[in-house]
Write a protein that holds these residues in place. Structure first.
Motif, short mmCIF file in Angstrom:
data_model
loop_
_atom_site.label_atom_id
_atom_site.label_comp_id
_atom_site.label_asym_id
_atom_site.label_seq_id
_atom_site.Cartn_x
_atom_site.Cartn_y
_atom_site.Cartn_z
N GLY A 19 59.02 43.85 85.72
CA GLY A 19 58.94 43.95 87.31
C GLY A 19 59.64 42.53 87.70
N VAL A 20 59.22 41.53 87.29
CA VAL A 20 59.92 40.14 87.77
C VAL A 20 61.40 40.14 87.70
CG1 VAL A 20 59.86 37.88 87.18
CG2 VAL A 20 57.94 38.88 87.31
N GLU A 21 62.01 40.66 86.53
CA GLU A 21 63.26 40.50 86.64
C GLU A 21 64.05 41.60 87.50
OE1 GLU A 21 65.12 38.99 84.24
OE2 GLU A 21 63.25 37.94 83.80
N ARG A 22 63.22 42.67 87.90
CA ARG A 22 63.65 43.49 88.93
C ARG A 22 63.86 42.68 90.21
NH1 ARG A 22 67.09 47.66 89.75
NH2 ARG A 22 66.40 49.02 91.74
N ALA A 23 62.61 42.11 90.52
CA ALA A 23 62.56 41.33 91.63
C ALA A 23 63.64 40.28 91.84
CB ALA A 23 60.93 40.72 92.12
N PHE A 24 64.02 39.78 90.68
CA PHE A 24 65.05 38.61 90.53
C PHE A 24 66.51 39.41 91.19
CE2 PHE A 24 62.96 35.82 87.20
CZ PHE A 24 62.19 35.21 88.13
N SER A 25 66.51 40.67 90.81
CA SER A 25 67.93 41.25 90.95
C SER A 25 67.96 41.39 92.70
CB SER A 25 67.89 42.70 90.39
OG SER A 25 66.91 43.76 91.02
N TYR A 26 66.93 41.91 93.12
CA TYR A 26 67.00 41.98 94.81
C TYR A 26 67.05 40.53 95.40
CZ TYR A 26 64.17 46.16 93.94
OH TYR A 26 63.68 47.48 93.58
#
Length: 406
Positions: A19-26
């Protein structure tokens, strides 16, 4: 709402490493597209004023295409760029800075988005902070700073030196802040995942312990039923088996075994009498008058009853005792003591590992409820198990103390 649309809502992202890596992509896509949005209004003026308009347009298009490509790639990957792509990203930012003096007039290298190169380089520095290679991150940061010095050349006067130095420091500071942000957030996510895994393992162990506690006595009774014996003995075992079957059914149906919150309490002497009646084949003597006033909550009463059943099962199966004494006493301060003593074969506590019944059903379960449990035994000298509760404890039935503590 579909699962696909939920992926785009940061507030609903799981607090996991994924989830954190996904937030980084945003975050990366937002920075890069935001930089592109700032570059767009000045592109016409840049082409018009540039000494090499076509070259300016090509460089600008490369920066724009890279911003879009990085944004799309991170959103599709659901994580920041890998080392190879980040190296290309750094390289393009450096190349645009080196070509800047060729496509810009000297007066436009400061304070305008016509000179988009420093702003684009800053966006690369910020978003590349998520790359895992420290060497690549540090090399890219210092490479951009060096190329920025080339970009400046001799096109600024002494009055602009402070601005140039400030811009270089901006590159360095933002690189450090971005790196700290990515690293610390990843650490939080890792700790959260580790904590969840630990909690799941503890829950599994606790459920395993509960299953052992709930099933142990029933399994012991079923094992005894398979052994030869008189009809009278088997009849008493069947009565005990029915009690254990009811307990196991309640557990398997998902009902919590200990209903502490129903507000009821039970006389401990009545619980002891009921348990001892199920072992009428044993030479049990009950001395309960001194503890007739002891009352326990429903959960504590059930735990004590299970423990007493387990102790008497052990006496029946192993002790070969001629006599068993169950004694209950209540002190003037409200505390109470329950003693179960047999004159059987006993055991050496230092040489024998307690089984599930004594270790979990008796000692473990009762101690979790705030009761003291002491086991004394010696070979050929019998076994004494003492269960006691100090005054002013919830297990002693002092409900006023519980309310005061709450």
């Amino acid at each position: 709402m579909s699962s696909r649309s939920r992926l785009w809502r940061v507030a609903e992202l799981p607090t996991t490493r994924a989830g954190v890596e996904r937030a980084f992509s945003y975050f990366i896509a937002g920075v890069r597209i935001g930089t592109l949005a700032q570059m767009i209004p000045a592109v016409h003026a840049g082409v018009t004023t540039s000494p090499h308009g076509i070259a300016y347009a090509v460089c600008w298009a490369a920066a724009a295409l890279a911003s879009v490509a990085v944004s799309v790639a991170t959103l599709v990957r659901r994580r920041p760029l890998g080392a190879a792509v980040s190296a290309l990203d750094y390289t393009l930012a450096c190349l645009l800075l080196l070509l800047g003096p060729l496509v810009l007039v000297p007066g436009e290298r400061f304070g305008t988005w016509v000179a988009y190169q420093p702003g684009y380089a800053l966006s690369v520095i910020i978003t590349a902070g998520g790359v895992r290679s420290v060497a690549l991150w540090a090399g890219g940061m210092f490479g951009i700073a060096a190329c920025y010095l080339v970009y400046l050349g001799g096109a600024f006067s002494g009055e602009m030196i402070s601005t140039a130095v400030g811009n270089i420091l901006t590159f360095v500071v933002y690189a450090l802040v971005a790196r700290m942000f990515f690293g610390y957030t990843r650490r939080i996510a890792h700790d959260a995942d580790t904590s969840r895994a630990r909690a799941a393992e503890l829950a599994r162990r606790e459920e395993e312990r509960r299953a052992q506690v709930m099933m142990h006595n029933g399994v012991a009774v079923m094992r005894m039923l398979t052994e030869p014996g008189t009809d009278a003995a088997r009849s008493r075992l069947l009565d005990l088996a029915e009690v254990e079957v009811q307990r196991m059914r309640s557990y398997l149906r998902g009902r919590p075994p200990d209903r502490d919150g129903d507000g009821s309490d039970t006389a401990l002497a009545a619980i002891i009498e009921r348990a001892c009646e199920r072992f009428a084949d044993l030479p049990v003597e009950t001395l309960l008058d001194l503890g007739a006033g002891v009352r326990l909550s429903a959960g504590d009463a059930e735990a004590v009853e299970r423990a007493l059943d387990s102790l008497l099962l052990n006496v029946r199966a192993h002790a070969r005792a001629d006599g068993v004494v169950v004694h209950l006493d209540q002190g003037p301060d409200g505390g109470w003591t329950l003693t179960v003593r047999d004159d059987g074969v006993g055991f050496d506590p230092a040489a024998v590992t307690p089984g599930v019944g004594l270790r979990e059903v008796v000692v473990g379960e009762l101690r979790r409820r705030g009761l003291d449990v002491d086991v004394e035994s010696a070979v050929d000298s019998g076994t004494t198990v003492t269960i006691s509760c100090h005054a002013r404890s919830a297990a002693c039935g002092d409900h006023d103390a519980v309310r005061d503590a709450a």
